[in-house]
Design an enzyme around this catalytic site. Structure first.
Site, short mmCIF file in Angstrom:
data_model
loop_
_atom_site.label_atom_id
_atom_site.label_comp_id
_atom_site.label_asym_id
_atom_site.label_seq_id
_atom_site.Cartn_x
_atom_site.Cartn_y
_atom_site.Cartn_z
N ILE A 23 0.84 -1.21 0.00
CA ILE A 23 0.00 0.00 0.00
C ILE A 23 0.87 1.26 0.00
O ILE A 23 0.66 2.17 -0.80
CB ILE A 23 -1.00 -0.02 1.18
CG1 ILE A 23 -1.99 -1.18 0.98
CG2 ILE A 23 -1.75 1.31 1.28
CD1 ILE A 23 -2.95 -1.42 2.14
N ARG A 29 -3.92 1.36 10.96
CA ARG A 29 -4.51 0.84 12.19
C ARG A 29 -4.47 1.91 13.28
O ARG A 29 -3.47 2.62 13.43
CB ARG A 29 -3.71 -0.39 12.69
CG ARG A 29 -3.99 -1.68 11.90
CD ARG A 29 -5.42 -2.17 12.09
NE ARG A 29 -5.71 -3.41 11.38
CZ ARG A 29 -6.20 -3.50 10.15
NH1 ARG A 29 -6.45 -2.40 9.45
NH2 ARG A 29 -6.46 -4.67 9.60
N ALA A 41 -11.45 2.62 3.94
CA ALA A 41 -10.53 2.89 2.82
C ALA A 41 -10.48 1.71 1.86
O ALA A 41 -10.27 1.88 0.66
CB ALA A 41 -9.14 3.20 3.36
N HIS A 72 -13.39 3.40 8.90
CA HIS A 72 -12.52 2.30 8.43
C HIS A 72 -13.05 1.71 7.12
O HIS A 72 -13.43 0.53 7.06
CB HIS A 72 -12.41 1.21 9.51
CG HIS A 72 -11.23 0.30 9.30
ND1 HIS A 72 -10.63 -0.39 10.33
CD2 HIS A 72 -10.54 -0.05 8.17
CE1 HIS A 72 -9.63 -1.12 9.84
NE2 HIS A 72 -9.55 -0.93 8.54
N THR A 89 -4.68 5.47 7.51
CA THR A 89 -5.62 4.53 6.90
C THR A 89 -5.18 3.11 7.23
O THR A 89 -5.60 2.16 6.58
CB THR A 89 -5.63 4.69 5.36
OG1 THR A 89 -4.28 4.63 4.89
CG2 THR A 89 -6.27 5.99 4.92
N ASP A 121 -8.99 7.27 9.07
CA ASP A 121 -9.96 6.24 8.68
C ASP A 121 -10.05 5.18 9.77
O ASP A 121 -10.96 4.35 9.77
CB ASP A 121 -9.54 5.60 7.35
CG ASP A 121 -10.59 4.65 6.82
OD1 ASP A 121 -11.78 5.01 6.85
OD2 ASP A 121 -10.24 3.53 6.39
N GLU A 140 -11.78 1.04 17.96
CA GLU A 140 -12.92 1.18 17.04
C GLU A 140 -13.74 -0.11 16.95
O GLU A 140 -14.86 -0.09 16.44
CB GLU A 140 -12.42 1.55 15.64
CG GLU A 140 -11.60 0.43 14.99
CD GLU A 140 -11.12 0.76 13.58
OE1 GLU A 140 -10.62 1.86 13.36
OE2 GLU A 140 -11.24 -0.13 12.71
C1 COI Z 1 -7.60 -4.84 6.18
O1 COI Z 1 -7.72 -5.49 5.14
O2 COI Z 1 -6.64 -5.04 6.94
C2 COI Z 1 -8.58 -3.81 6.52
O3 COI Z 1 -8.30 -2.98 7.33
C3 COI Z 1 -9.92 -3.86 5.85
C4 COI Z 1 -10.95 -4.47 6.72
C5 COI Z 1 -11.51 -3.50 7.68
C6 COI Z 1 -12.09 -5.08 5.96
#
Ligand code: COI
Length: 327
Positions: free
Chosen positions: A156, A234, A297, A295, A232, A258, A263
């Site tokens: 990412i 954790r 993104a 959350h 975006t 995000d 959360e």
């Molecule tokens: C992940 O893929 O690690 C995410 O954060 C997305 C999830 C909230 C569905």
């Protein structure tokens, strides 16, 4: 091998079609519930080889129940697997797997938040609701004039660097494993330089214990005044109390979040008629220069399709390999 998969948190409106198609193609029997796995509903997975989940907590109590139900693999259709107690899963002999999906989903979102910060969008929108269409206090910045620091250079982080390169900004990136392709568009730097030279700092690290509160009071002290902070990745990467202090002192000029700490249990549910008890969330939401999003993104059609397909294919591959090894 004919694998049986039990899917938790399945969304009818976007995921069902992809599960039906891929499971049909691979000859996989699957069942599902819309709910997250709880100690009470894990018995539903009895007789299934694998459970397929999203970011719902899988603690030791649930792992014991999964073991009792005979589940042999925990597959998370997510990149991060920090919601699973992996140490307990290892003790009970249940492997844990995550997957990757279109990195552009999160990368685009991070860049969107950077642009929203540059153009003070939350403030502008708040004023517009009251039909205040003035310009005072809304003067923006251009991304090309900013140094953007990317903390984390996995899939990412690298995608953000590639996409950002078209904006003409200076890009710094911090990762232990430099990639020669990315080194052509971004400068690999250590954390000290990343923190002190960035106008915009975007986090792309995983939610490991090692990265817990990697951004705290000491790190904010090293940053430029008015820095824009984008998360975006954790919530646990940022010490929330220190972030609130940094917003109130003006050290942080904008935060696009995000994800936030604690959360879990809040996002992806409708809380319209409930009292939210996450006080930090309410405080952060109240600032005109902080955007808090639920959350999401990851939430694009290609990424959702990847999550379903890649997790199903990977689970099947896991059991096929196991079967071959036993032949
Ligand atoms: C992940 O893929 O690690 C995410 O954060 C997305 C999830 C909230 C569905």
């Amino acid at each position: 091998m004919r694998m049986k998969m039990f899917v938790y948190s399945l969304r009818e409106y976007d995921e069902r079609q992809f599960f039906d198609t891929i499971c049909g193609e691979l000859g996989i029997e699957y069942d599902s519930v819309p709910e997250v796995p709880t100690p009470d509903n894990i018995s539903l997975a009895k007789g299934y080889d694998v459970i397929n989940i999203i970011t719902c907590p899988i603690d030791e109590e649930r792992i014991v129940k999964l073991k009792e139900a005979g589940v042999r693999l925990i597959m998370s259709r997510t990149v991060g697997t920090d919601h699973i107690n992996k140490e307990a899963a290892a003790r009970y002999g249940i492997p844990v797997m995550g997957i990757s999906y279109s990195p552009c989903a999160v990368a685009d979102y991070a860049i969107m938040l950077m642009l929203m910060g540059c153009r003070k969008l939350k403030y502008v929108q708040l004023r517009t609701i009251g039909r205040d269409y003035g310009l005072y206090g809304r003067l923006g910045r251009e991304l090309r004039d900013c140094t953007v620091g990317l903390y984390g250079g996995g899939d990412i982080g690298k995608t953000v660097a590639r996409q950002l390169s078209g904006f003409g900004c200076r890009i710094l990136i911090c990762d232990r494993h430099p990639d020669p392709e990315i080194a052509g568009i971004a400068e690999y730097v250590d954390p000290d330089r990343l923190l002190s030279e960035s106008d915009i700092l975007s986090l792309h690290l995983s939610g490991t214990q090692e990265n817990y509160h990697i951004i705290g009071a000491d790190e904010f002290a090293c940053m430029k005044d008015g820095v824009m902070l984008i998360n975006t990745a954790r919530g646990l990467l940022i010490d929330t109390k220190a972030m609130i202090d940094a917003i109130e002192s003006g050290k942080i000029g904008f935060a696009g979040l995000d994800v936030i700490e604690n959360e879990k249990g809040m996002y992806y549910f409708d809380h319209e008629d409930r009292i939210l008890t996450n006080k930090d969330f309410s405080i952060l939401n109240g600032y005109p220069n902080v955007i808090v999003l639920p959350h999401m993104a990851f939430y694009t059609e290609p990424a959702v399709r990847d999550m379903v397909v890649n997790s199903t294919v990977a689970a099947k591959g896991f059991f096929d390999d196991k079967e071959q090894a036993n032949d």
